[in-house]
Motif scaffolding. Structure first.
Motif, short mmCIF file in Angstrom:
data_model
loop_
_atom_site.label_atom_id
_atom_site.label_comp_id
_atom_site.label_asym_id
_atom_site.label_seq_id
_atom_site.Cartn_x
_atom_site.Cartn_y
_atom_site.Cartn_z
N ALA A 37 0.82 -1.21 0.00
CA ALA A 37 0.00 0.00 0.00
C ALA A 37 0.86 1.26 0.00
CB ALA A 37 -0.92 0.01 1.22
N PRO A 38 0.51 2.27 -0.79
CA PRO A 38 1.25 3.54 -0.78
C PRO A 38 1.03 4.26 0.54
CG PRO A 38 -0.73 3.74 -2.11
CD PRO A 38 -0.63 2.29 -1.74
N PRO A 39 1.92 5.18 0.91
CA PRO A 39 1.80 5.89 2.19
C PRO A 39 0.46 6.59 2.38
CG PRO A 39 3.94 6.29 1.20
CD PRO A 39 3.14 5.56 0.18
N GLU A 40 -0.10 7.13 1.29
CA GLU A 40 -1.36 7.85 1.38
C GLU A 40 -2.58 6.93 1.31
OE1 GLU A 40 -0.31 7.64 -3.01
OE2 GLU A 40 0.73 7.86 -1.09
N GLY A 41 -2.32 5.62 1.15
CA GLY A 41 -3.40 4.66 1.03
C GLY A 41 -3.88 4.51 -0.40
N TRP A 42 -4.66 3.48 -0.64
CA TRP A 42 -5.18 3.24 -1.98
C TRP A 42 -6.32 4.21 -2.31
CZ3 TRP A 42 -2.03 0.31 -4.53
CH2 TRP A 42 -1.36 -0.75 -3.92
N ALA A 43 -6.33 4.71 -3.55
CA ALA A 43 -7.42 5.58 -4.00
C ALA A 43 -8.59 4.77 -4.51
CB ALA A 43 -6.93 6.51 -5.10
N GLY A 44 -8.33 3.54 -4.89
CA GLY A 44 -9.35 2.66 -5.42
C GLY A 44 -8.71 1.38 -5.90
N ALA A 45 -9.52 0.50 -6.47
CA ALA A 45 -8.98 -0.77 -6.95
C ALA A 45 -9.75 -1.22 -8.18
CB ALA A 45 -9.06 -1.83 -5.86
N ILE A 46 -9.02 -1.85 -9.10
CA ILE A 46 -9.61 -2.47 -10.28
C ILE A 46 -9.20 -3.93 -10.25
CG2 ILE A 46 -9.73 -2.51 -12.80
CD1 ILE A 46 -8.87 0.43 -12.76
N ARG A 71 -11.50 -8.71 -0.56
CA ARG A 71 -11.81 -8.82 0.86
C ARG A 71 -10.75 -8.13 1.70
NH1 ARG A 71 -12.57 -13.62 0.49
NH2 ARG A 71 -14.83 -13.59 0.17
N ALA A 72 -9.49 -8.28 1.32
CA ALA A 72 -8.40 -7.63 2.05
C ALA A 72 -8.50 -6.11 1.95
CB ALA A 72 -7.05 -8.11 1.52
N LEU A 73 -8.89 -5.62 0.78
CA LEU A 73 -9.06 -4.17 0.60
C LEU A 73 -10.18 -3.65 1.51
CD1 LEU A 73 -8.69 -3.99 -3.26
CD2 LEU A 73 -7.28 -2.71 -1.65
N ARG A 74 -11.27 -4.39 1.59
CA ARG A 74 -12.38 -3.99 2.44
C ARG A 74 -11.97 -3.99 3.91
NH1 ARG A 74 -15.00 -1.44 -0.90
NH2 ARG A 74 -16.95 -2.18 -1.83
N GLU A 75 -11.16 -4.94 4.30
CA GLU A 75 -10.79 -5.07 5.71
C GLU A 75 -9.71 -4.09 6.13
OE1 GLU A 75 -9.60 -9.11 5.97
OE2 GLU A 75 -11.66 -9.91 6.00
N PRO A 82 -13.34 2.81 -3.37
CA PRO A 82 -14.14 2.23 -4.46
C PRO A 82 -13.43 1.04 -5.11
CG PRO A 82 -13.07 4.24 -5.22
CD PRO A 82 -12.73 4.10 -3.75
N ILE A 83 -14.17 -0.03 -5.28
CA ILE A 83 -13.63 -1.24 -5.92
C ILE A 83 -14.47 -1.55 -7.15
CG2 ILE A 83 -13.18 -3.71 -5.68
CD1 ILE A 83 -12.79 -3.28 -2.71
N PHE A 102 -17.53 -5.34 -3.73
CA PHE A 102 -17.25 -4.44 -4.85
C PHE A 102 -18.36 -3.39 -4.93
CE2 PHE A 102 -19.99 -7.67 -6.56
CZ PHE A 102 -20.77 -7.04 -7.51
N ASP A 103 -18.05 -2.28 -5.60
CA ASP A 103 -18.99 -1.17 -5.73
C ASP A 103 -19.63 -1.09 -7.10
OD1 ASP A 103 -18.51 0.35 -3.07
OD2 ASP A 103 -16.50 0.00 -3.85
N ASP A 104 -18.92 -1.57 -8.12
CA ASP A 104 -19.46 -1.54 -9.47
C ASP A 104 -18.70 -2.57 -10.28
OD1 ASP A 104 -20.95 -0.85 -11.67
OD2 ASP A 104 -20.11 1.15 -11.91
N PHE A 105 -19.24 -2.93 -11.45
CA PHE A 105 -18.53 -3.84 -12.34
C PHE A 105 -18.66 -3.35 -13.77
CE2 PHE A 105 -22.83 -5.48 -12.59
CZ PHE A 105 -22.95 -5.90 -13.91
N CYS A 106 -17.76 -3.82 -14.61
CA CYS A 106 -17.73 -3.46 -16.03
C CYS A 106 -17.42 -4.72 -16.81
CB CYS A 106 -16.68 -2.39 -16.26
SG CYS A 106 -16.65 -1.71 -17.95
#
Length: 232
Positions: A37-46, A71-75, A82-83, A102-106
């Motif tokens: 994880a970056p110092p500022e945290g994740w901005a989102g995930a794909i 699941r790890a991102l959520r925890e 946003p995932i 997840f929040d959305d799918f494509c």
């Protein structure tokens, strides 16, 4: 910084993220969600679900790993992270009973403009649903209402004129080749030539008016950029 799983992202996804200016980092496993994880945290995930048409029948290892990362991102991340899941049409059942992950799918293969719109929507929602505005010199673009004004004068734009103007205004000063603009604005499957970009730029300049036509600058032998005004 967006977490991207699997680590060996497709060429199309990597190109989309690079051209769109999205900072991203591969995440191979759930353990890397925290360790990488970056110092500022994740901005989102794909997260792309494997196990689709290109996978062996009965192979669920790819999807299991993908859901473990989600699941790890959520925890480990903030609740508003946003995932977005990329999933093939023949694997939509994988989404059943996993709404909390997840929040959305494509659909995959994805269309660049659709994926960009979904990411923008998720980012706005995670920021409390605030209106997204691009202000640049006399130009103002409302990303929520698809409206653009110059010197407080509404612009009557076609969809593709708006998309081209929005894309250039989102990264002022950056020069884009005609090929890059075709790929990013029209989509990878579009086979029109560079003249398509030139025609739309000419129309945009006419609608911006003589006093603002130079907002869109031509960089000889390269392409175009949004002019030389400074951000307010």
């Amino acid at each position: 910084m967006y977490a991207v799983h699997p680590a060996a992202a497709s060429t199309e996804l990597t190109q989309f993220l690079d051209l769109g200016g999205y900072a991203h980092k591969p995440v191979a496993s759930a353990a890397e969600v925290t360790a990488g994880a970056p110092p500022e945290g994740w901005a989102g995930a794909i997260i792309r679900l494997d196990g689709g048409a290109d996978s062996d029948a009965g192979d669920t290892g790819g999807t299991d790993a993908a859901w473990a990362v989600a699941r790890a991102l959520r925890e480990n991340a903030v609740a508003s992270l946003p995932i977005l899941v990329l999933v093939r049409g023949n694997a939509l059942d994988e989404l059943t009973m996993r709404d909390e992950l997840f929040d959305d799918f494509c659909l995959d293969p994805f269309h660049p403009r659709e994926l960009e719109a979904r990411l923008a929507h998720l980012a706005a929602a995670s920021n409390g649903g605030s209106t997204e505005i691009i202000d640049y010199g006399p130009l103002r673009i409302n990303l929520d209402t698809y409206e653009a004004v110059v010197d407080e004068r509404p612009l009557d734009l076609t969809y593709m004129e708006y998309e081209l103007l929005r894309f250039l205004a989102s990264q002022p000063g950056r020069v884009f080749t005609r090929e890059a603009l075709l790929n990013q604005v029209w989509g990878y499957e579009y086979y029109g030539g560079a003249r398509t970009v030139d025609v739309h730029v000419r129309r945009l300049r006419a609608k911006l008016g003589e006093e603002n036509a130079d907002l869109i600058q031509t960089v000889r032998s390269v392409g175009y950029r949004l002019g030389t005004y400074r951000w307010r």
